[in-house]
Design an enzyme around this catalytic site. Structure first.
Site, PDB file in Angstrom:
ATOM      1  N   GLN A 178       7.190  -1.212   5.629  1.00  0.00           N
ATOM      2  CA  GLN A 178       7.198   0.198   5.210  1.00  0.00           C
ATOM      3  C   GLN A 178       6.353   1.106   6.097  1.00  0.00           C
ATOM      4  O   GLN A 178       6.397   2.325   5.933  1.00  0.00           O
ATOM      5  CB  GLN A 178       6.717   0.312   3.756  1.00  0.00           C
ATOM      6  CG  GLN A 178       7.712  -0.188   2.726  1.00  0.00           C
ATOM      7  CD  GLN A 178       8.999   0.621   2.671  1.00  0.00           C
ATOM      8  OE1 GLN A 178       9.101   1.721   3.215  1.00  0.00           O
ATOM      9  NE2 GLN A 178      10.018   0.074   2.025  1.00  0.00           N
ATOM     10  N   SER A 198      10.982  -4.038  10.305  1.00  0.00           N
ATOM     11  CA  SER A 198      12.422  -4.042  10.049  1.00  0.00           C
ATOM     12  C   SER A 198      13.093  -2.818  10.661  1.00  0.00           C
ATOM     13  O   SER A 198      12.445  -1.790  10.877  1.00  0.00           O
ATOM     14  CB  SER A 198      12.650  -4.065   8.532  1.00  0.00           C
ATOM     15  OG  SER A 198      14.020  -3.995   8.254  1.00  0.00           O
ATOM     16  N   HIS A 200      16.107  -1.101   9.481  1.00  0.00           N
ATOM     17  CA  HIS A 200      16.805  -0.064   8.707  1.00  0.00           C
ATOM     18  C   HIS A 200      15.892   0.870   7.942  1.00  0.00           C
ATOM     19  O   HIS A 200      16.366   1.826   7.336  1.00  0.00           O
ATOM     20  CB  HIS A 200      17.856  -0.697   7.780  1.00  0.00           C
ATOM     21  CG  HIS A 200      17.314  -1.367   6.567  1.00  0.00           C
ATOM     22  ND1 HIS A 200      17.519  -0.860   5.312  1.00  0.00           N
ATOM     23  CD2 HIS A 200      16.567  -2.474   6.418  1.00  0.00           C
ATOM     24  CE1 HIS A 200      16.924  -1.662   4.432  1.00  0.00           C
ATOM     25  NE2 HIS A 200      16.353  -2.646   5.092  1.00  0.00           N
ATOM     26  N   CYS A 324      16.155  -1.593 -15.754  1.00  0.00           N
ATOM     27  CA  CYS A 324      16.748  -2.150 -16.964  1.00  0.00           C
ATOM     28  C   CYS A 324      17.976  -2.940 -16.548  1.00  0.00           C
ATOM     29  O   CYS A 324      18.957  -2.369 -16.111  1.00  0.00           O
ATOM     30  CB  CYS A 324      17.133  -1.027 -17.914  1.00  0.00           C
ATOM     31  SG  CYS A 324      17.915  -1.598 -19.418  1.00  0.00           S
TER      32      CYS A 324
END
Lengths: 385, 130
Positions: A178, A198, A200, A324
């Protein structure tokens, strides 16, 4: 037509047009296997080499210390397992708010006889370096701490943790998926031995990533096969992806600082605008030591998925902090580790801004959020949540 | 979009949201695993529902299902509501994804509880006046 606003850059980013242009020939014109000795293979190898050089230059490390992988998850698996399995047995230190790519890797090591310490975080989501030092044992074989958490964006005191790790002779892995290309990283000053990054998340393609491995660090491979990547990671290289990752990194080196300032101001505009119009809302994470574009907000007593749905219907893409699934809801483990009460944690919504985000986008989102939260709260049972 | 236009409409424009003052009956439904809660209030005249309101905490489908039920209940005999099924609510919303079926269940539980509450209150009145 409904305006569309993408505020989920921590999940993924659109590939930069210059990256697409650089990658395109490598799908059909320069298609050789980089391991082949003939001209087709050599052309493909050159693309991989250029990408590796760009990344090595960005990180200020030798080119042979960059290994390409298939994604951040593979880089984390390789980093953590590679260190631990090379030592056979022992103790691993990580934190409770790591990405699942690290957490579940460490858990899998526990099933293979390793032991582990999962360090707590403070109310801002930061690891205390003193806790790292206290957790180190004679048999500690690896420390893995992320540079910034994707959900709340708090930057960890990596340099201080790295200094402690090295003082005790323990190799230090950092999941920087990140932060790589968003904030400065100095592997020397931060005492980092392995660094996952990373494509992407930084306007490069999906399915390609890398791991920096400091020279001399004892590692074993976790994927076996051919002699690729100096026998550290078997498998034919994803040449177009690697070329794209290299170009994306070159662009980040050019744009990163200017974009961080711009996006940080927009993030503040979002938070200030929402805080002025919505009651019972809080900004999660550290007030200053944080990713420029990440705003994790909790709306008390409101269920995060209903906000995500309401905003999606207005063309706005954000992500829910609680998920959920199949009728079983779980608040974010990150927010729980930070000690947030359930009535706040259940209403977590993350906005992550990027290079295409404008002030008009932010104002549109503020205008959409305020009445939505009001409406959801009107239907709320007293004492719910 | 994984939700029907009907569900989206009820979510964006919930009917009869909020508390009812001095209701004739009230019932709750809860889905503990995901923390969803629905509360249904009824005003009843001559054994029929004349007004229904709801409060709900939960994901979008739960709010939409509660809104739908507040419309479905009106003009029905209260006894009918005892037999309301989650499938009826799901049909009224033009379908629910598999992982959101609980929205219909929690709301059905609330409206049935409200119907039972009214019947028990009426029973009490009958006994008191006898």
């Amino acid at each position: 037509m409904t305006r569309r606003v993408y505020l989920d850059h921590n999940a993924s980013t659109p590939v930069h047009p210059e990256v697409v242009a650089e990658m395109t020939p490598y799908f059909s014109e320069v298609f050789g296997n980089p391991s082949s000795v003939h001209g087709f293979g050599r052309d493909a190898r050159e693309g991989v080499d250029v990408a590796r050089e760009r990344i090595a230059r960005f990180l200020k490390v030798p080119v042979d210390q960059i290994v390409f992988t298939s994604g951040g998850t593979e880089s984390d698996n390789f980093g953590v397992k590679g260190l631990a399995l090379a030592r056979g047995k022992g103790h691993v230190i990580t934190s409770r708010i790591e990405h699942h790519a690290v957490l579940r890797t460490v858990q899998s090591l526990e099933t293979q006889g390793f032991t582990a310490t999962y360090l707590p975080v403070d109310e801002y989501g930061a690891v205390d370096p003193d806790d790292v030092e206290k957790a180190i044992r004679p048999d500690t074989v690896a420390i893995s701490i992320m540079h910034a958490n994707s959900e709340v964006g708090t930057l960890q005191p990596i340099a201080e943790i790295g200094r402690i790790a090295h003082a005790h002779g323990v190799p230090f892995h950092v999941d920087a998926v990140q932060t790589f290309g968003k904030v400065p990283i100095d592997v020397e000053a931060m005492h980092i031995d392995l660094l996952s990054f990373s494509g992407h998340k930084i306007y490069g393609p999906k399915g390609v990533a890398g791991l920096y491995i400091r020279k001399g660090i004892k590692m074993v491979s976790v994927q076996h096969g051919g002699e690729h990547e100096r026998r550290r990671r078997a498998g034919t290289e994803n040449v177009p992806g690697i070329v794209g990752l290299g170009k994306a990194v070159e662009l980040r080196a050019r744009d990163m600082h200017e974009e961080a300032a711009r996006v940080s101001a927009l993030r503040d505009r979002l938070w200030n605008g929402i805080a002025a119009r919505v009651s019972d809302v809080r900004l999660n994470g550290h007030p200053t030591q944080r990713l420029p574009g990440t705003a994790s907000l909790c709306y008390r007593h409101v269920e995060s998925e209903s906000i995500v749905l309401g905003l999606d219907l207005k063309g706005v893409a954000v992500s829910a902090g609680s998920a959920c699934t199949s009728g079983n809801v779980e608040p974010s483990y990150v927010l729980v580790a930070m000690g947030l009460p359930l009535d706040w944690a259940m209403g977590a919504v993350r906005s992550s801004l990027g290079r295409s985000t404008t002030a008009e986008d932010i104002d549109y989102v503020i205008d959409a959020v305020a009445p939505l939260v009001d409406k959801l709260r009107q239907a709320l049972p007293v004492g719910a949540a | 979009m994984r939700y029907s236009p009907t569900l989206v409409d009820h979510f964006l424009n919930p009917r009869n949201a909020g508390m009812m003052q001095l209701p004739d009956a009230m019932g709750e439904g809860e889905y503990a695993e995901c923390g969803d809660l629905a509360r249904v209030f009824l005003r009843v005249r001559d054994g029929r529902v004349v007004e229904a309101r709801f409060q709900a905490y939960g994901c979008g489908p739960t709010i939409a299902a509660a809104s739908l039920v507040s419309e479905l209940a009106v003009l029905r005999p209260v006894e009918d509501l005892l037999h309301l099924k989650p499938e009826d609510v799901e049909r009224g919303l033009d379908g629910l994804p598999d992982d959101r079926k609980h929205a219909a269940e929690v709301v059905t539980e609330a409206v049935r509880a409200a119907a039972r509450d009214w019947l028990s209150r009426r029973g009490g009145d009958v006994q008191a006046s006898a």
